[in-house]
Design a protein around this motif. Structure first.
Motif, PDB file in Angstrom:
ATOM      1  N   VAL A   1       1.022  -1.072   0.004  1.00 55.41           N
ATOM      2  CA  VAL A   1       0.124  -0.291   0.002  1.00 55.41           C
ATOM      3  C   VAL A   1       0.651   1.352  -0.065  1.00 55.41           C
ATOM      4  O   VAL A   1       0.715   2.303  -0.707  1.00 55.41           O
ATOM      5  N   GLY A   2       1.867   1.410   0.790  1.00 54.66           N
ATOM      6  CA  GLY A   2       2.749   2.287   1.023  1.00 54.66           C
ATOM      7  C   GLY A   2       3.452   2.719  -0.435  1.00 54.66           C
ATOM      8  O   GLY A   2       3.632   3.773  -0.841  1.00 54.66           O
ATOM      9  N   GLU A   3       3.998   1.585  -0.944  1.00 58.07           N
ATOM     10  CA  GLU A   3       4.899   1.667  -2.168  1.00 58.07           C
ATOM     11  C   GLU A   3       3.845   2.070  -3.268  1.00 58.07           C
ATOM     12  O   GLU A   3       4.308   2.924  -4.037  1.00 58.07           O
ATOM     13  N   VAL A   4       2.525   1.897  -3.461  1.00 55.36           N
ATOM     14  CA  VAL A   4       1.589   2.266  -4.480  1.00 55.36           C
ATOM     15  C   VAL A   4       1.558   3.706  -4.324  1.00 55.36           C
ATOM     16  O   VAL A   4       1.611   4.317  -5.249  1.00 55.36           O
ATOM     17  N   ARG A   5       1.192   4.114  -2.860  1.00 49.92           N
ATOM     18  CA  ARG A   5       1.191   5.442  -2.663  1.00 49.92           C
ATOM     19  C   ARG A   5       2.478   6.255  -3.183  1.00 49.92           C
ATOM     20  O   ARG A   5       2.359   7.470  -3.680  1.00 49.92           O
ATOM     21  N   THR A   6       3.646   5.676  -2.754  1.00 50.69           N
ATOM     22  CA  THR A   6       4.678   6.462  -3.404  1.00 50.69           C
ATOM     23  C   THR A   6       4.873   6.875  -4.983  1.00 50.69           C
ATOM     24  O   THR A   6       5.221   7.706  -5.173  1.00 50.69           O
TER      25      THR A   6
ATOM     26  N   ILE B   1      -3.943  -4.673  -1.195  1.00 53.66           N
ATOM     27  CA  ILE B   1      -4.246  -3.295  -1.686  1.00 53.66           C
ATOM     28  C   ILE B   1      -5.770  -2.969  -1.246  1.00 53.66           C
ATOM     29  O   ILE B   1      -6.007  -1.908  -0.845  1.00 53.66           O
TER      30      ILE B   1
ATOM     31  N   VAL C   1      -7.344   0.072   1.219  1.00 55.54           N
ATOM     32  CA  VAL C   1      -8.128   1.326   0.897  1.00 55.54           C
ATOM     33  C   VAL C   1      -8.832   1.999   1.601  1.00 55.54           C
ATOM     34  O   VAL C   1      -9.686   1.353   2.566  1.00 55.54           O
TER      35      VAL C   1
ATOM     36  N   ARG D   1       2.164   6.306  -7.169  1.00 55.43           N
ATOM     37  CA  ARG D   1       1.108   6.705  -7.829  1.00 55.43           C
ATOM     38  C   ARG D   1       1.157   8.282  -8.344  1.00 55.43           C
ATOM     39  O   ARG D   1       0.849   8.280  -9.660  1.00 55.43           O
ATOM     40  N   PRO D   2       1.647   9.060  -7.645  1.00 53.76           N
ATOM     41  CA  PRO D   2       1.757  10.532  -8.041  1.00 53.76           C
ATOM     42  C   PRO D   2       2.661  10.440  -9.487  1.00 53.76           C
ATOM     43  O   PRO D   2       2.538  11.491 -10.256  1.00 53.76           O
TER      44      PRO D   2
END
Length: 262
Positions: free
Chosen positions: A222-227, A258, A262, A229-230
């Motif tokens: 989850v943290g890696e996706v948030r990193t 994931i 959410v 995603r931008p």
């Protein structure tokens, strides 16, 4: 039926493009897929369609990744039910420019020594509660962004401090270690990849991305996706984000993490 072929090199290289040629008839390849061996796992990089032609075709890599073993799979042909024929394949790699008289290890040994001996450090890199002593000349030489920050007109030059507030301490430490030693820590994550892009540090994204993708777990996904995603639409980091999404879709544990996150 899929036909996969593995290509092994003596050392790791960055693949620039794949070229192939067939007869241009119904037995010619219509769709291809490329993977790279990262650690002990195959990392899918790209899938693309081919034209029906007897001329050489090429697929340029959108994601820079270093590996010594690549797997090219011919997924389907242009209609023949019994045969899939490819006449030739070429892998085009990126080679750094060198001089016959150049000792490429000399400068690396010096910066490695500086990384372990900070007696002459003249700037602090600050992230959270952590302060990392560093050398202005090394940072400026490794990154045009750091070079601009450390110019005489900037506040970082006056305070002798560079503050990084949008990253984790571990990612900053791993990035500095790469600057000085040229190596990526085996526990590196996507934060290091983003810093490599943000500060335009040569080679960092291509070296760190496969390591970060290989370190994805249900605990950190989850943290890696948030990193990342931008940066999904970024030319350099977008393919890394797509590779991350592919791993999530292919791994039920990551996909479940994931959904729960959410």
């Amino acid at each position: 039926r899929d036909q996969a072929f593995a290509f092994e090199m003596e050392q790791g290289h960055v693949l620039a493009r794949v070229e192939w040629k067939d007869r241009g008839d119904g037995m010619g390849v219509a769709r291809l897929s490329l993977e790279a061996l990262v650690g002990e796992a195959w990392q899918k990089l790209s899938t693309w369609d081919a034209l029906q032609t007897s001329e050489w075709q090429a697929h340029a890599m959108s994601m820079s990744l270093r590996s010594n073993k690549w797997r090219l799979t011919f997924l389907c042909n242009h209609g023949d039910e019994n045969h899939l024929v490819v006449q030739a394949v070429r892998f085009i790699i990126q080679l750094p420019q060198t001089s016959p008289a150049q000792n490429v290890m000399h400068s690396q040994r010096i910066t490695q020594r500086l990384w372990h001996d900070r007696r002459f450090a003249d700037v602090q890199v600050i992230c959270g509660e952590a302060r990392f002593p560093a050398h202005r000349a090394v940072l400026a030489a490794s990154s045009p962004v750091f070079a601009a920050m450390l110019s005489t007109e900037m506040s970082e030059s006056r305070t002798q401090e560079i503050v990084i507030s949008d990253s984790e301490e571990s990612a900053v430490q791993d990035t500095l270690a790469y600057i000085y030693t040229g190596t990526v820590d085996e526990g590196a994550g996507c934060g290091m990849v983003v810093l490599g892009h943000k500060y335009d540090i040569p080679g960092l994204v291509e070296y760190a991305a496969p390591v970060a993708l290989g370190n994805l777990t249900p605990e950190n996904i989850v943290g890696e996706v948030r990193t990342l995603r931008p940066h999904a639409d970024d030319k350099l980091l977008g393919p890394v984000f797509e590779a991350l999404l592919t791993k999530v879709l292919e791994n039920s544990a990551l996909f479940r993490a994931i959904l729960l996150g959410v």
